[in-house]
Motif scaffolding. Structure first.
Motif, PDB file in Angstrom:
ATOM      1  N   LYS A 159       1.026  -1.571  -0.199  1.00  0.00           N
ATOM      2  CA  LYS A 159      -0.291   0.030  -0.447  1.00  0.00           C
ATOM      3  C   LYS A 159       0.901   1.516  -0.162  1.00  0.00           C
ATOM      4  CE  LYS A 159      -4.365  -1.442   0.640  1.00  0.00           C
ATOM      5  NZ  LYS A 159      -3.752  -2.859  -0.724  1.00  0.00           N
ATOM      6  N   ARG A 160       0.648   2.311  -0.662  1.00  0.00           N
ATOM      7  CA  ARG A 160       1.624   3.226  -0.771  1.00  0.00           C
ATOM      8  C   ARG A 160       0.360   4.486   0.224  1.00  0.00           C
ATOM      9  NH1 ARG A 160       3.629   4.678  -6.065  1.00  0.00           N
ATOM     10  NH2 ARG A 160       2.571   6.367  -5.683  1.00  0.00           N
ATOM     11  N   ILE A 161       1.263   4.938   1.326  1.00  0.00           N
ATOM     12  CA  ILE A 161       1.053   5.853   2.572  1.00  0.00           C
ATOM     13  C   ILE A 161       1.848   6.684   3.111  1.00  0.00           C
ATOM     14  CG2 ILE A 161       0.455   5.896   5.063  1.00  0.00           C
ATOM     15  CD1 ILE A 161       0.435   2.579   4.203  1.00  0.00           C
TER      16      ILE A 161
ATOM     17  N   SER B 113       6.461   0.590  11.616  1.00  0.00           N
ATOM     18  CA  SER B 113       5.484  -1.325  11.821  1.00  0.00           C
ATOM     19  C   SER B 113       4.831  -1.458  10.732  1.00  0.00           C
ATOM     20  CB  SER B 113       4.339  -0.944  12.505  1.00  0.00           C
ATOM     21  OG  SER B 113       4.078  -0.769  13.964  1.00  0.00           O
ATOM     22  N   LEU B 114       4.924   0.562   9.897  1.00  0.00           N
ATOM     23  CA  LEU B 114       4.035   0.474   8.147  1.00  0.00           C
ATOM     24  C   LEU B 114       5.305  -0.210   7.431  1.00  0.00           C
ATOM     25  CD1 LEU B 114       2.641   3.092   8.221  1.00  0.00           C
ATOM     26  CD2 LEU B 114       1.301   0.986   8.476  1.00  0.00           C
ATOM     27  N   SER B 115       6.857   0.081   7.458  1.00  0.00           N
ATOM     28  CA  SER B 115       7.939  -0.548   6.666  1.00  0.00           C
ATOM     29  C   SER B 115       7.782  -2.244   7.076  1.00  0.00           C
ATOM     30  CB  SER B 115       8.936   0.156   6.733  1.00  0.00           C
ATOM     31  OG  SER B 115       9.775  -0.128   6.592  1.00  0.00           O
ATOM     32  N   GLU B 116       7.468  -2.665   8.011  1.00  0.00           N
ATOM     33  CA  GLU B 116       8.112  -3.848   8.231  1.00  0.00           C
ATOM     34  C   GLU B 116       7.182  -4.745   7.574  1.00  0.00           C
ATOM     35  OE1 GLU B 116       8.012  -4.878  12.551  1.00  0.00           O
ATOM     36  OE2 GLU B 116       9.661  -3.962  12.765  1.00  0.00           O
TER      37      GLU B 116
ATOM     38  N   LEU C 273       6.408   3.749   1.661  1.00  0.00           N
ATOM     39  CA  LEU C 273       6.451   4.711   2.347  1.00  0.00           C
ATOM     40  C   LEU C 273       6.381   6.365   1.989  1.00  0.00           C
ATOM     41  CD1 LEU C 273       7.238   2.962   5.708  1.00  0.00           C
ATOM     42  CD2 LEU C 273       5.013   4.123   5.621  1.00  0.00           C
ATOM     43  N   TYR C 274       5.961   7.025   2.136  1.00  0.00           N
ATOM     44  CA  TYR C 274       6.046   9.157   1.838  1.00  0.00           C
ATOM     45  C   TYR C 274       5.468   9.723   2.325  1.00  0.00           C
ATOM     46  CZ  TYR C 274       5.168   7.425  -2.951  1.00  0.00           C
ATOM     47  OH  TYR C 274       5.632   5.864  -4.192  1.00  0.00           O
ATOM     48  N   ILE C 275       7.062  10.640   3.418  1.00  0.00           N
ATOM     49  CA  ILE C 275       6.584  11.243   4.584  1.00  0.00           C
ATOM     50  C   ILE C 275       7.390  12.174   4.653  1.00  0.00           C
ATOM     51  CG2 ILE C 275       7.211   8.929   6.107  1.00  0.00           C
ATOM     52  CD1 ILE C 275       9.791   9.479   6.733  1.00  0.00           C
ATOM     53  N   CYS C 276       6.574  13.282   5.392  1.00  0.00           N
ATOM     54  CA  CYS C 276       7.578  14.934   5.345  1.00  0.00           C
ATOM     55  C   CYS C 276       6.895  15.482   6.689  1.00  0.00           C
ATOM     56  CB  CYS C 276       6.067  15.812   4.711  1.00  0.00           C
ATOM     57  SG  CYS C 276       4.746  16.095   5.480  1.00  0.00           S
ATOM     58  N   ASP C 277       7.996  16.344   6.803  1.00  0.00           N
ATOM     59  CA  ASP C 277       8.104  17.265   8.044  1.00  0.00           C
ATOM     60  C   ASP C 277       8.815  18.452   8.046  1.00  0.00           C
ATOM     61  OD1 ASP C 277       8.369  16.209  11.415  1.00  0.00           O
ATOM     62  OD2 ASP C 277       9.242  18.013  11.190  1.00  0.00           O
ATOM     63  N   ILE C 278       8.028  19.376   8.792  1.00  0.00           N
ATOM     64  CA  ILE C 278       8.622  20.923   8.103  1.00  0.00           C
ATOM     65  C   ILE C 278      10.023  21.041   9.000  1.00  0.00           C
ATOM     66  CG2 ILE C 278       6.646  21.928   8.564  1.00  0.00           C
ATOM     67  CD1 ILE C 278       6.974  22.510  11.325  1.00  0.00           C
ATOM     68  N   TYR C 279      10.591  20.246   9.894  1.00  0.00           N
ATOM     69  CA  TYR C 279      12.058  20.384   9.990  1.00  0.00           C
ATOM     70  C   TYR C 279      13.140  18.555   9.165  1.00  0.00           C
ATOM     71  CZ  TYR C 279      10.896  23.095  13.832  1.00  0.00           C
ATOM     72  OH  TYR C 279      10.585  23.581  14.878  1.00  0.00           O
TER      73      TYR C 279
ATOM     74  N   GLU D 210      16.018   5.448   7.891  1.00  0.00           N
ATOM     75  CA  GLU D 210      15.853   3.672   8.644  1.00  0.00           C
ATOM     76  C   GLU D 210      14.520   3.098   8.657  1.00  0.00           C
ATOM     77  OE1 GLU D 210      14.585   4.950  12.729  1.00  0.00           O
ATOM     78  OE2 GLU D 210      13.969   2.695  12.886  1.00  0.00           O
ATOM     79  N   VAL D 211      14.068   4.022   7.679  1.00  0.00           N
ATOM     80  CA  VAL D 211      12.847   3.087   6.962  1.00  0.00           C
ATOM     81  C   VAL D 211      12.748   2.979   5.511  1.00  0.00           C
ATOM     82  CG1 VAL D 211      11.455   3.563   9.511  1.00  0.00           C
ATOM     83  CG2 VAL D 211      11.004   4.853   7.202  1.00  0.00           C
ATOM     84  N   SER D 212      13.913   3.286   4.583  1.00  0.00           N
ATOM     85  CA  SER D 212      13.232   3.592   3.130  1.00  0.00           C
ATOM     86  C   SER D 212      11.958   4.165   2.581  1.00  0.00           C
ATOM     87  CB  SER D 212      13.323   1.942   2.832  1.00  0.00           C
ATOM     88  OG  SER D 212      14.186   1.352   3.352  1.00  0.00           O
TER      89      SER D 212
END
Ligand code: NAD
Length: 389
Positions: free
Chosen positions: A191-193, A208-211, A216-222, A232-234
């Motif tokens: 699943k694309r999350i 958990s999602l990576s396992e 995964l697609y992630i973002c943060d302001i930092y 860490e989770v590719s």
């Protein structure tokens, strides 16, 4: 100590500019306590929304609100959310919350938190405080020196420690329940999350999602935070402004509230919204309905992120990590019940959840009060809890 208690049953004149009593009555808050210690700079508000199910438990937030009205609005909304969260999670707790007006980076002091602790103590167990935004363990230890009505303490002194891992586990289970409803299988493999925020909860969640094999697609302001987590989770790092419009299956808001709104919904391509952030819908009615119209399955925020409350509540009975974990796993079934109710009644999921939460409060509220020699303020189940702590 200067205290003003506003009782909903004693309506006074209404200020048209800021109709406080209207606001209290519209959501049926039981009590709001204004806490003021001018000499040490304490300006705090404690809101108790409903204690039908038990004592009001909810964190204290420290935030530099622009004005007092903003702080009152926040504490009223948050405390009401806690009532629903406790009810839908099957906890015998009511809803409450507190806010301290101030900048957590420079306005914290031992006297400030001890003064706040005295106000909590003065409520005799009707409100139990805990950590929230801007508050850390040290601050709670100061509060604890003035009152026993504190939860969310470190493991070293018998508390449940950081609730984020349990919150993340609950979000993970709730997300799986959404996948089951939307796709017929609760597997998140492939699943694309898209996860917004690389903070405490989301870090545990993406592991958990990576396992499980999610993309995964992630973002943060930092940048430093998000880059470290992505390594860490590719995961693929995306710009915070692009997170809403990604072509993904699931969007998981794990940063701030209000992110599902008029501006973001038209860009969304996801099937599911399931994340940890509180008050995700900018306007509950309007945006909850818009999601239903756009065929996006929304896991109500206070249901899917209840793991933190479950963890904190478990301290009241003597902290047991496994028990908290097992209870958080039930978020899967609760979310499925809500999604089914929503579908059967063609109603947005937030409303389905509110209806089920209110139903429990109403039914428990109808239990006859029987007199015993040590009956106190409300009798009923809440008394059992206030005696326990
Ligand atoms: P956190 O502060 O550790 O993480 C939030 C992250 O979001 C931070 O890294 C921050 O930089 C980032 N962020 C802020 N604005 C952003 C934006 N516009 N775009 C991208 N990233 C942004 O907080 P947390 O404890 O992980 O909690 C996350 C959310 O979950 C909050 O809304 C919180 O109220 C809610 N929540 C947390 C818990 C818990 O146990 N910690 C329990 C229930 C609900």
């Amino acid at each position: 100590m200067q205290s003003t208690t506003i009782d909903r049953k004693k309506d006074a004149g209404i200020d048209k500019a800021f109709p406080l009593f209207d606001k209290l009555q519209s959501h049926e808050h039981e009590q709001v306590v204004i806490c003021s210690e001018p000499d040490i700079g304490l300006k705090a508000i404690i809101a108790i929304h409903d204690t039908t199910l038990g004592p009001a438990l909810g964190g204290v937030r420290m935030w530099p609100y622009n004005n007092e009205q903003e702080a009152i609005r926040d504490v009223l909304r948050l405390s009401r959310g806690m009532t629903y969260k406790a009810s839908i999670s099957g906890l015998n707790l009511g809803g409450g919350k507190a806010v301290i007006i101030g900048d957590s980076r420079k306005d914290k002091s031992e006297p400030l938190f001890r003064a706040f602790g005295r106000y909590v103590e003065s409520l005799g167990g009707r409100y139990i405080t805990a950590e929230d935004v801007g508050i850390d363990v040290q601050n709670m230890e100061w509060v604890r020196s003035e009152t026993k009505y504190v939860s969310g303490l470190p493991k070293a002194i018998g508390g449940g420690g950081d609730p984020s891992p349990v919150t993340a586990f609950g979000v993970y289970m709730g997300m799986k329940a959404c996948a089951k409803k939307a796709y017929g299988s609760d597997s998140l493999e492939g699943k694309r999350i898209a996860v917004q925020g690389a903070g405490h909860v989301s870090s545990h969640l993406v592991r958990s999602l990576s396992e499980e094999g999610a993309e995964l697609y992630i973002c943060d302001i930092y940048e430093d935070k998000v880059n470290a987590l992505a390594r860490e989770v590719s995961a693929e790092v995306v710009d915070p402004d692009d997170i809403y419009g990604l072509d993904v299956d699931i969007f998981s808001p794990c940063a701030l509230g209000g992110v599902v709104n008029d501006d973001t919904i038209p860009h969304m391509k996801c099937d599911i919204i399931a994340g940890a952030a509180n008050n995700v819908l900018d306007e509950e009615e309007r945006h909850g309905q818009m999601l239903l119209d756009h065929n996006i399955l929304y896991a109500p925020d206070y249901v899917i992120n209840a793991g933190g409350l479950i963890n904190v509540a478990s301290e009241l009975e003597g902290y047991n990590e496994q028990r908290a974990h097992d209870q958080a796993a039930k978020i899967y079934d609760t979310i499925l019940d809500i999604l089914n109710y929503s579908e059967d009644n063609n109603t947005p999921t937030f409303r389905a959840s509110n209806i089920l939460a209110e139903e429990r409060i109403e039914k428990v509220g109808k239990i006859h009060q029987v007199y015993t020699s040590d009956s106190s303020f409300s009798g009923r189940i809440g008394e059992l809890y206030s005696n326990n702590i």
